[in-house]
Design a protein around this motif. Sequence first.
Motif, PDB file in Angstrom:
ATOM      1  N   GLN A   1      -2.997  -3.892  -1.127  1.00  0.00           N
ATOM      2  CA  GLN A   1      -4.052  -3.777  -2.129  1.00  0.00           C
ATOM      3  C   GLN A   1      -5.045  -4.942  -2.034  1.00  0.00           C
ATOM      4  O   GLN A   1      -6.261  -4.745  -2.170  1.00  0.00           O
ATOM      5  CB  GLN A   1      -3.421  -3.716  -3.516  1.00  0.00           C
ATOM      6  N   SER A   2      -4.533  -6.141  -1.804  1.00  0.00           N
ATOM      7  CA  SER A   2      -5.419  -7.298  -1.664  1.00  0.00           C
ATOM      8  C   SER A   2      -6.327  -7.166  -0.446  1.00  0.00           C
ATOM      9  O   SER A   2      -7.528  -7.486  -0.502  1.00  0.00           O
ATOM     10  CB  SER A   2      -4.581  -8.570  -1.567  1.00  0.00           C
ATOM     11  N   LEU A   3      -5.766  -6.679   0.652  1.00  0.00           N
ATOM     12  CA  LEU A   3      -6.567  -6.513   1.864  1.00  0.00           C
ATOM     13  C   LEU A   3      -7.616  -5.426   1.675  1.00  0.00           C
ATOM     14  O   LEU A   3      -8.735  -5.537   2.183  1.00  0.00           O
ATOM     15  CB  LEU A   3      -5.651  -6.168   3.046  1.00  0.00           C
ATOM     16  N   ARG A   4      -7.306  -4.375   0.934  1.00  0.00           N
ATOM     17  CA  ARG A   4      -8.284  -3.315   0.674  1.00  0.00           C
ATOM     18  C   ARG A   4      -9.454  -3.858  -0.144  1.00  0.00           C
ATOM     19  O   ARG A   4     -10.614  -3.501   0.097  1.00  0.00           O
ATOM     20  CB  ARG A   4      -7.617  -2.160  -0.043  1.00  0.00           C
ATOM     21  N   THR A   5      -9.159  -4.728  -1.117  1.00  0.00           N
ATOM     22  CA  THR A   5     -10.230  -5.344  -1.910  1.00  0.00           C
ATOM     23  C   THR A   5     -11.131  -6.205  -1.030  1.00  0.00           C
ATOM     24  O   THR A   5     -12.364  -6.203  -1.167  1.00  0.00           O
ATOM     25  CB  THR A   5      -9.622  -6.189  -3.033  1.00  0.00           C
ATOM     26  N   THR A   6     -10.516  -6.946  -0.107  1.00  0.00           N
ATOM     27  CA  THR A   6     -11.309  -7.768   0.815  1.00  0.00           C
ATOM     28  C   THR A   6     -12.215  -6.914   1.695  1.00  0.00           C
ATOM     29  O   THR A   6     -13.386  -7.248   1.923  1.00  0.00           O
ATOM     30  CB  THR A   6     -10.371  -8.614   1.689  1.00  0.00           C
ATOM     31  N   ILE A   7     -11.696  -5.786   2.174  1.00  0.00           N
ATOM     32  CA  ILE A   7     -12.506  -4.886   3.002  1.00  0.00           C
ATOM     33  C   ILE A   7     -13.670  -4.316   2.197  1.00  0.00           C
ATOM     34  O   ILE A   7     -14.800  -4.200   2.697  1.00  0.00           O
ATOM     35  CB  ILE A   7     -11.626  -3.756   3.571  1.00  0.00           C
ATOM     36  N   ALA A   8     -13.434  -3.980   0.933  1.00  0.00           N
ATOM     37  CA  ALA A   8     -14.507  -3.452   0.089  1.00  0.00           C
ATOM     38  C   ALA A   8     -15.603  -4.492  -0.127  1.00  0.00           C
ATOM     39  O   ALA A   8     -16.797  -4.166  -0.099  1.00  0.00           O
ATOM     40  CB  ALA A   8     -13.927  -2.996  -1.245  1.00  0.00           C
ATOM     41  N   ASP A   9     -15.217  -5.754  -0.328  1.00  0.00           N
ATOM     42  CA  ASP A   9     -16.219  -6.809  -0.518  1.00  0.00           C
ATOM     43  C   ASP A   9     -17.058  -7.011   0.752  1.00  0.00           C
ATOM     44  O   ASP A   9     -18.286  -7.161   0.683  1.00  0.00           O
ATOM     45  CB  ASP A   9     -15.528  -8.114  -0.900  1.00  0.00           C
ATOM     46  N   LYS A  10     -16.408  -7.004   1.901  1.00  0.00           N
ATOM     47  CA  LYS A  10     -17.151  -7.168   3.146  1.00  0.00           C
ATOM     48  C   LYS A  10     -18.046  -5.972   3.425  1.00  0.00           C
ATOM     49  O   LYS A  10     -19.150  -6.120   3.956  1.00  0.00           O
ATOM     50  CB  LYS A  10     -16.175  -7.383   4.298  1.00  0.00           C
ATOM     51  N   ALA A  11     -17.593  -4.779   3.067  1.00  0.00           N
ATOM     52  CA  ALA A  11     -18.432  -3.590   3.246  1.00  0.00           C
ATOM     53  C   ALA A  11     -19.681  -3.676   2.378  1.00  0.00           C
ATOM     54  O   ALA A  11     -20.784  -3.295   2.809  1.00  0.00           O
ATOM     55  CB  ALA A  11     -17.633  -2.336   2.909  1.00  0.00           C
ATOM     56  N   GLN A  12     -19.538  -4.172   1.158  1.00  0.00           N
ATOM     57  CA  GLN A  12     -20.695  -4.349   0.286  1.00  0.00           C
ATOM     58  C   GLN A  12     -21.658  -5.381   0.863  1.00  0.00           C
ATOM     59  O   GLN A  12     -22.881  -5.211   0.794  1.00  0.00           O
ATOM     60  CB  GLN A  12     -20.229  -4.770  -1.104  1.00  0.00           C
ATOM     61  N   MET A  13     -21.124  -6.445   1.454  1.00  0.00           N
ATOM     62  CA  MET A  13     -21.988  -7.454   2.067  1.00  0.00           C
ATOM     63  C   MET A  13     -22.745  -6.877   3.264  1.00  0.00           C
ATOM     64  O   MET A  13     -23.940  -7.148   3.448  1.00  0.00           O
ATOM     65  CB  MET A  13     -21.143  -8.652   2.500  1.00  0.00           C
TER      66      MET A  13
ATOM     67  N   ALA B   1      -5.827   5.538   0.777  1.00  0.00           N
ATOM     68  CA  ALA B   1      -5.567   4.730  -0.410  1.00  0.00           C
ATOM     69  C   ALA B   1      -4.131   4.206  -0.386  1.00  0.00           C
ATOM     70  O   ALA B   1      -3.227   4.855   0.156  1.00  0.00           O
ATOM     71  CB  ALA B   1      -5.796   5.559  -1.667  1.00  0.00           C
ATOM     72  N   PRO B   2      -3.888   3.023  -0.950  1.00  0.00           N
ATOM     73  CA  PRO B   2      -2.517   2.491  -0.974  1.00  0.00           C
ATOM     74  C   PRO B   2      -1.586   3.413  -1.763  1.00  0.00           C
ATOM     75  O   PRO B   2      -1.997   4.016  -2.766  1.00  0.00           O
ATOM     76  CB  PRO B   2      -2.680   1.136  -1.671  1.00  0.00           C
ATOM     77  N   PRO B   3      -0.349   3.562  -1.346  1.00  0.00           N
ATOM     78  CA  PRO B   3       0.584   4.415  -2.082  1.00  0.00           C
ATOM     79  C   PRO B   3       0.946   3.793  -3.427  1.00  0.00           C
ATOM     80  O   PRO B   3       0.857   2.584  -3.615  1.00  0.00           O
ATOM     81  CB  PRO B   3       1.797   4.494  -1.146  1.00  0.00           C
ATOM     82  N   THR B   4       1.364   4.635  -4.350  1.00  0.00           N
ATOM     83  CA  THR B   4       1.810   4.148  -5.645  1.00  0.00           C
ATOM     84  C   THR B   4       3.221   3.570  -5.530  1.00  0.00           C
ATOM     85  O   THR B   4       3.894   3.717  -4.502  1.00  0.00           O
ATOM     86  CB  THR B   4       1.780   5.279  -6.674  1.00  0.00           C
ATOM     87  N   VAL B   5       3.663   2.940  -6.602  1.00  0.00           N
ATOM     88  CA  VAL B   5       5.000   2.355  -6.599  1.00  0.00           C
ATOM     89  C   VAL B   5       6.066   3.438  -6.483  1.00  0.00           C
ATOM     90  O   VAL B   5       7.068   3.285  -5.753  1.00  0.00           O
ATOM     91  CB  VAL B   5       5.203   1.522  -7.881  1.00  0.00           C
ATOM     92  N   HIS B   6       5.851   4.567  -7.175  1.00  0.00           N
ATOM     93  CA  HIS B   6       6.812   5.676  -7.095  1.00  0.00           C
ATOM     94  C   HIS B   6       6.876   6.235  -5.672  1.00  0.00           C
ATOM     95  O   HIS B   6       7.977   6.504  -5.133  1.00  0.00           O
ATOM     96  CB  HIS B   6       6.404   6.768  -8.084  1.00  0.00           C
TER      97      HIS B   6
END
Length: 435
Positions: A273-285, A329-334
Amino acid sequence: MAEATIKEGFLCPICHKDLRSPNNLIAHFQDLHSEEQDILKSIKDIYGIAKKKILKIDDKDLELFKKEITLEKYYLEYSEPQEPGPAKSHTDYFKAIRRERLDHRTTETNKLVIRLDRLLRFYGSDRKQQEQELVAWLDGSTVNRCPSCASVFNITRRQHHCRLCGSIMCNSCSYFLPYETAQTIVAPVTSLNNQEQGAAKESDSLRICNHCLDMLECRRRVQIEQMIQPIICQLYSHLQKNKFQIQNSVDMYNKMYTSLVSGETTYLLQDLQSLRTTIADKAQMIDTLSKKIASLPVDPETPKAVALQNSIRKATSIYIKDYLLTLPAPPTVHELEKFKKNYLMKAVDDDIMPTPKTSIKKVTVTTGWSPANVTNDSIVVEDDDPLLEQMNIVRNYIDQARKAQRFEEVASLQENLEMLKKMYRQQQAKPNTDK
């Protein structure tokens, strides 16, 4: 009888004085000979008639000249276009001459830079003698004037020599090149260390002539132009750098996602999840940089620049849409618990030990991380066991690597931790086996 003297000019008819201009003549006659009004009127009439005749003659000459240069008189026989004769291109000759001169100037400039680099190494009281040994100074015994300003050398105007070419000049025609500026000019070839640079004073300078100064300034301008890029090149370079960085993140994201979906425990869901957030920020840049490139002002005379900027924007949009937004998308906990359960059940059915399917890259921890202040509540060190201490250190490294989002090192360190745990279990089971 002597011959009478003939006078010319604007003469007064009464006193025969030359007034040199008609206005002066009229003013003189009004002031001194006002009683002769008839003569004054006749003078004005004569002057007016003469003026009209002169102007009329000039107009006639102008009209005659215009008629003489008409196209009907002189260019009537050239109505048919003339066939072009043989032509010869002198481009190759021009390039050869230009190349020869450029090579000569480049060679001379390089010599000056090499000499300047060596002169920067000279410090101390014997620097003047060292400069004369490096560059031979011209003999000034036969030079009486400055070659630049042609001033005569005397007691007050002494001869000086250029430190780069050895030519003679006066103090007014000299230029003092600061050491700091000289070091920036020879930066690509200088080998001064920090101690030598510190030995030079800020007030030190080199006396050079205008010719050497011009050649060094040309070299410096070329260096500055090579370093400075247009704004569109700077933005595009930044855009490509971010795309290269995001490429590594995307590859790591796919590897982590595959590992988690397979039920392995090498990576954590929080890491994905943290890596996905980083990718989204770089994509916006990246998207912001492409918009800036597309909105840059363009010269109307260069229509291809507009097409280039629009192409960069379009290609970036397609890259984000087809490559970044399509990441799973990242899988859920279940779902993650279900994947782990299936993985363990398959391992039991196949009667094999779980082995990671993803290839883990072996890395070396060289980031300067410190294992200090390591605390672990789950493991209590009773006998100062080195294996337990090493396991705590590795756990600390894993936490630091996870915070830095260096997941390749996380995987490698996790593998090392599992190996240490296996060794510790074997060590604990060994006494029971001996009994």
